[in-house]
Design a protein around this motif. Sequence first.
Motif, PDB file in Angstrom:
ATOM      1  N   LEU A   1      -9.454   9.082  16.194  1.00  0.00           N
ATOM      2  CA  LEU A   1      -9.800   8.135  15.149  1.00  0.00           C
ATOM      3  C   LEU A   1      -8.565   7.502  14.531  1.00  0.00           C
ATOM      4  CD1 LEU A   1     -12.583  10.171  13.305  1.00  0.00           C
ATOM      5  CD2 LEU A   1     -12.887   8.213  14.826  1.00  0.00           C
ATOM      6  N   THR A   2      -7.430   8.160  14.652  1.00  0.00           N
ATOM      7  CA  THR A   2      -6.219   7.654  14.006  1.00  0.00           C
ATOM      8  C   THR A   2      -5.526   6.654  14.929  1.00  0.00           C
ATOM      9  OG1 THR A   2      -4.717   9.267  14.964  1.00  0.00           O
ATOM     10  CG2 THR A   2      -5.936   9.953  13.008  1.00  0.00           C
ATOM     11  N   PRO A   3      -4.690   5.809  14.350  1.00  0.00           N
ATOM     12  CA  PRO A   3      -3.965   4.855  15.199  1.00  0.00           C
ATOM     13  C   PRO A   3      -2.834   5.504  15.993  1.00  0.00           C
ATOM     14  CG  PRO A   3      -3.430   4.510  12.879  1.00  0.00           C
ATOM     15  CD  PRO A   3      -4.454   5.582  12.918  1.00  0.00           C
ATOM     16  N   LEU A   4      -2.602   6.766  15.803  1.00  0.00           N
ATOM     17  CA  LEU A   4      -1.436   7.386  16.425  1.00  0.00           C
ATOM     18  C   LEU A   4      -1.414   7.290  17.957  1.00  0.00           C
ATOM     19  CD1 LEU A   4      -0.876  10.486  14.134  1.00  0.00           C
ATOM     20  CD2 LEU A   4       0.700   8.585  14.496  1.00  0.00           C
TER      21      LEU A   4
ATOM     22  N   GLY B   1      -8.968   6.171   2.990  1.00  0.00           N
ATOM     23  CA  GLY B   1      -8.383   5.032   3.672  1.00  0.00           C
ATOM     24  C   GLY B   1      -6.910   4.834   3.397  1.00  0.00           C
ATOM     25  N   LEU B   2      -6.276   5.778   2.762  1.00  0.00           N
ATOM     26  CA  LEU B   2      -4.849   5.657   2.488  1.00  0.00           C
ATOM     27  C   LEU B   2      -4.055   6.408   3.559  1.00  0.00           C
ATOM     28  CD1 LEU B   2      -4.563   6.220  -1.356  1.00  0.00           C
ATOM     29  CD2 LEU B   2      -4.252   4.080  -0.087  1.00  0.00           C
ATOM     30  N   VAL B   3      -2.832   5.959   3.751  1.00  0.00           N
ATOM     31  CA  VAL B   3      -1.932   6.687   4.640  1.00  0.00           C
ATOM     32  C   VAL B   3      -0.702   7.063   3.825  1.00  0.00           C
ATOM     33  CG1 VAL B   3      -0.610   6.638   6.764  1.00  0.00           C
ATOM     34  CG2 VAL B   3      -2.748   5.340   6.585  1.00  0.00           C
ATOM     35  N   GLU B   4      -0.401   8.325   3.802  1.00  0.00           N
ATOM     36  CA  GLU B   4       0.775   8.780   3.072  1.00  0.00           C
ATOM     37  C   GLU B   4       1.817   9.226   4.069  1.00  0.00           C
ATOM     38  OE1 GLU B   4      -0.792  11.907   0.748  1.00  0.00           O
ATOM     39  OE2 GLU B   4      -2.103  10.593  -0.426  1.00  0.00           O
ATOM     40  N   VAL B   5       3.013   8.715   3.893  1.00  0.00           N
ATOM     41  CA  VAL B   5       4.086   9.080   4.816  1.00  0.00           C
ATOM     42  C   VAL B   5       5.262   9.599   3.987  1.00  0.00           C
ATOM     43  CG1 VAL B   5       5.659   8.267   6.599  1.00  0.00           C
ATOM     44  CG2 VAL B   5       3.353   7.303   6.430  1.00  0.00           C
TER      45      VAL B   5
ATOM     46  N   LEU C   1       0.715   2.200  10.264  1.00  0.00           N
ATOM     47  CA  LEU C   1      -0.447   3.083  10.312  1.00  0.00           C
ATOM     48  C   LEU C   1      -1.540   2.595   9.366  1.00  0.00           C
ATOM     49  CD1 LEU C   1       1.354   6.541  10.373  1.00  0.00           C
ATOM     50  CD2 LEU C   1       0.262   5.378  12.288  1.00  0.00           C
ATOM     51  N   ALA C   2      -1.121   2.047   8.220  1.00  0.00           N
ATOM     52  CA  ALA C   2      -2.100   1.648   7.211  1.00  0.00           C
ATOM     53  C   ALA C   2      -2.946   0.481   7.698  1.00  0.00           C
ATOM     54  CB  ALA C   2      -1.376   1.275   5.912  1.00  0.00           C
ATOM     55  N   LYS C   3      -2.362  -0.343   8.617  1.00  0.00           N
ATOM     56  CA  LYS C   3      -3.086  -1.512   9.128  1.00  0.00           C
ATOM     57  C   LYS C   3      -4.433  -1.120   9.697  1.00  0.00           C
ATOM     58  CE  LYS C   3       0.654  -3.612  11.009  1.00  0.00           C
ATOM     59  NZ  LYS C   3       1.324  -4.093  12.235  1.00  0.00           N
ATOM     60  N   SER C   4      -4.441  -0.043  10.464  1.00  0.00           N
ATOM     61  CA  SER C   4      -5.677   0.278  11.193  1.00  0.00           C
ATOM     62  C   SER C   4      -6.329   1.567  10.711  1.00  0.00           C
ATOM     63  CB  SER C   4      -5.367   0.369  12.691  1.00  0.00           C
ATOM     64  OG  SER C   4      -4.194   1.116  12.875  1.00  0.00           O
TER      65      SER C   4
ATOM     66  N   GLY D   1       0.829  -1.210   0.000  1.00  0.00           N
ATOM     67  CA  GLY D   1       0.000   0.000   0.000  1.00  0.00           C
ATOM     68  C   GLY D   1       0.854   1.248   0.000  1.00  0.00           C
ATOM     69  N   ALA D   2       1.965   1.205  -0.698  1.00  0.00           N
ATOM     70  CA  ALA D   2       2.859   2.366  -0.672  1.00  0.00           C
ATOM     71  C   ALA D   2       2.105   3.618  -1.104  1.00  0.00           C
ATOM     72  CB  ALA D   2       4.039   2.122  -1.601  1.00  0.00           C
TER      73      ALA D   2
END
Lengths: 477, 203
Positions: free
Chosen positions: A319-322, A351-355, A278-281, A225-226
Amino acid sequence: MTIQRQYNLPSCTLTLEGLGETKVTNPAETRPLMLVLLNVYCKIVGQDPPLTGGREFLESLITEVSQYTQRLLSGVNPHHTGNQSSLVQLQPVDGAHHRLKVRNGEGPEARERSLDLTTVQLFDLVEALDQMLADRQTLPNLSLSLQPLSRRHVRTSEPLVKQAIPAALGFSGLAAASLLLALLPAPKVQQPRCLFPTPECRAEGAKEEENQPPTATTSPSPSPGASPTSTPEATNSSPAPLNSPSPEATTTPANSTASPSSSATQVETLRQQLQQELAKSWKGQNVSEDLIYRVSVSEQGVVRGYKEVNDKALTNMQLTPLPSLLKVPQPGEAANPEALVDFKVVFTPTGLVEVAPWQQAMVPPPNENPEITNSDQLEKLLPKLRSQLRDNWPNKDPKFVKPLEFQVRVTADGTIDAYRPYNQPAFDYESETPLPKIAQKFKGGIPPTQQAHALFRVVFTERGTIELTPWRGWRNE
Amino acid sequence: MSVTQLNSVSAKPTPYLLESLADFPVGETGCPRRARMQIDLMLLAIEALDLSGSEAILAMARELELQSIIPNRVALWRMRSSNPLRRYSQRRALTLPEAKALVIIGANLARRLTVLIRQLLLAYQQLTEKQLSLDHHFRLSDYLERFRVHFRARMNPRRSAVAAYTDEKLNQLAMEQLTQLLFCTGTYGMQRFWNSLFDGEVA
C-alpha cells in the motif's frame, strides 16, 4: 571375664571389649565394671572396615576428637594444631566434612587410613565417645578434660622481623609506584562535544564540512506537509548553505566509502526530499495503525532499501509508495559502494508521512525527562490537582462500589491535561468522575510529551474521597 | 553474726545448675565479645528453628528455675543485646551467671530439637553433594530464610561486620549455628560449647 560394651548412634557404633570385676559392687548397677581395655572397634556407617585399636588408640581418639570439636565450635585454632605423634588426627576438609586420619603401627611400616566424615557422623562419633566416658561402669579411670584454649596458644609467635617484611615491601612498592606515576604527565580531560544532534552541533558539523566540496545538495523549498516529528529548528538555524545553487553532484570518491553520510544539512535536505516524495502518494488508505519503516537513501535521494519495523508495516507494504520508489543498484554500480542515510519513516492512517533521521529518532531526546519527580514540586502541584478534582466532583453518594484508579498527567502549572483509567472499575465508571470534563482521555497510555509535567495516581474511593499520590512515589533527590 | 546472716539472705542463691559449667575469670568487663555474639546467635538459630522460640526461651528459664537470673522478657532482651552486632546493642557486660544461664537454656532447647537439627544437617549435606540449591528442601530453606530475616531485623546494618553478610554468607552462618546446636545436644556438648566460648580468652 570378658565384657563387651556397645554405644550405638545412628551413624557410629563404638564397641569396647575388656576385662572387669566379676562381682557387682554397686547394688544399683547390674552391669559389671570394666577396668581393662582389650580392644576398641569404631564402626562408622559407610566406612568399612571398622577402626580398631587398643587403649592408646582410644585415648588418642578421645583427645583429638574432643579438641577438634571445640575448635570447630569456636573457630579459634591454635597456631600449631595437633600432635604429630598422635595416632589419630582430624582436619577440616570443607565446611561440612572432616578428615579423620588414623595411623596403624609404628615406624616405617606404619599404615595410615583416612576417612572423611560428615558433620553428623563426626557428631555421632563425639557422642559415642562422650557416652562411653560418662558411663561410670566402663573404664572409670578414663576422663575427659575440657578446657578453653589458652591465649598463649592462640597468639601468633612470628618474630617481629618476619612481621615487618610484608609491611616494608608494601611501603617500598607504594613509594616506587608514586615515583613512577609522578613522571607521567597529568592527562587533560576533554569534555565530549556533540553527543547528541542539537542545532549547535549540526552547525558545527556543517562548518567542518565546508572544507570539503558539498557532495549532494538540492534545493527543495520547505515542504508544506512537513511532518510534526521533524525538527524545524534544524533547517532554520543551520547556517550551512541550504539552497546553494550547485548542480546535482556526483558522489565524490572521498565520501563514496560506505561510511554513513553525516552532514547535517545534507541529511536534512534528503529528509525533506524523501518526505515530499512519499507524501505525494500516501493518503492513509485502509490502514488502522502507523506503518513504520527504516529506509536507506543514497546521497542522490534514491531509495536503496527499506525494512519494516512493525508487523503492520510488513503486511501493508504494497500500500505504501516505497516499492515503486526502490531502485536497487545495478550490478556494475555495486562495485562503487555509496554512502547511505537511514531514515525512520512513519505512514500514519490519517494520511501523513513522518520522516526523521534514523539515528536521531532512535536516540532518546538528550535532555532530560521533562517529568517532575522532585518531591517539593510535586507537593506544590498536589493541592492544585486536588482542588480541580474536588470542585468538579460533587461527592454525592458514588454509584461505584470499588475504588476507581486513574493515571493523571498534570502540567507544570497544575492543569490536568491527560488521564488514563488504570483499573477495570475506572473504565466502567469513568463518567462518574470529573475527569472526562476537564482532561483528555488516553486509553492505551498517556503519550510522552516534551513539556514539563507530573504524573499522579488518583483514586476515587467508593466512600466519596479522593486519594492522590505521585505516580512514582515521593522522592527526595 | 547478724550481719553475715543478712548478707546471705539478700544475696541471691546461685542456681545449682550453673555449677555444671566451669568458671572463668572474666573480670569487670564480663564475657568476651565473641561469647556474647555466639550466645545471641545460638538463640537466634533456635528461634529460626522453632516458631515459638522466644516464648520457649522464657518457658525454659522457668522450667530450669533460672528465673532469678532471667526474670522476664526485658531482662532476656537486655542480656542478648550485649551482642555488639545488635541494632540496639547495650553497653553492658554479660556476667558469667547470665551467660551460663543462656547457654544452659539454649542447650536444653537444642536437645528438644535434636531430630529436626539432624534432619536439616543431613538434608544440607545431601543437597550440597548433589549440587542442588538449598531451596529443594522445604524445611531447610524455611529455616535459612527465617534465620536471615531474624538476623537482618535485629542486627545493626550500619556495622560493617553485619553489612558484609550477603544472603549466601548468612546461609553459611545459619548452617554453622545449626552445627553448633547439634554439638550442644550431646552428653558433654554443652560443656564443650561453653568452653569453646572462651577459647583464646583465658590465660
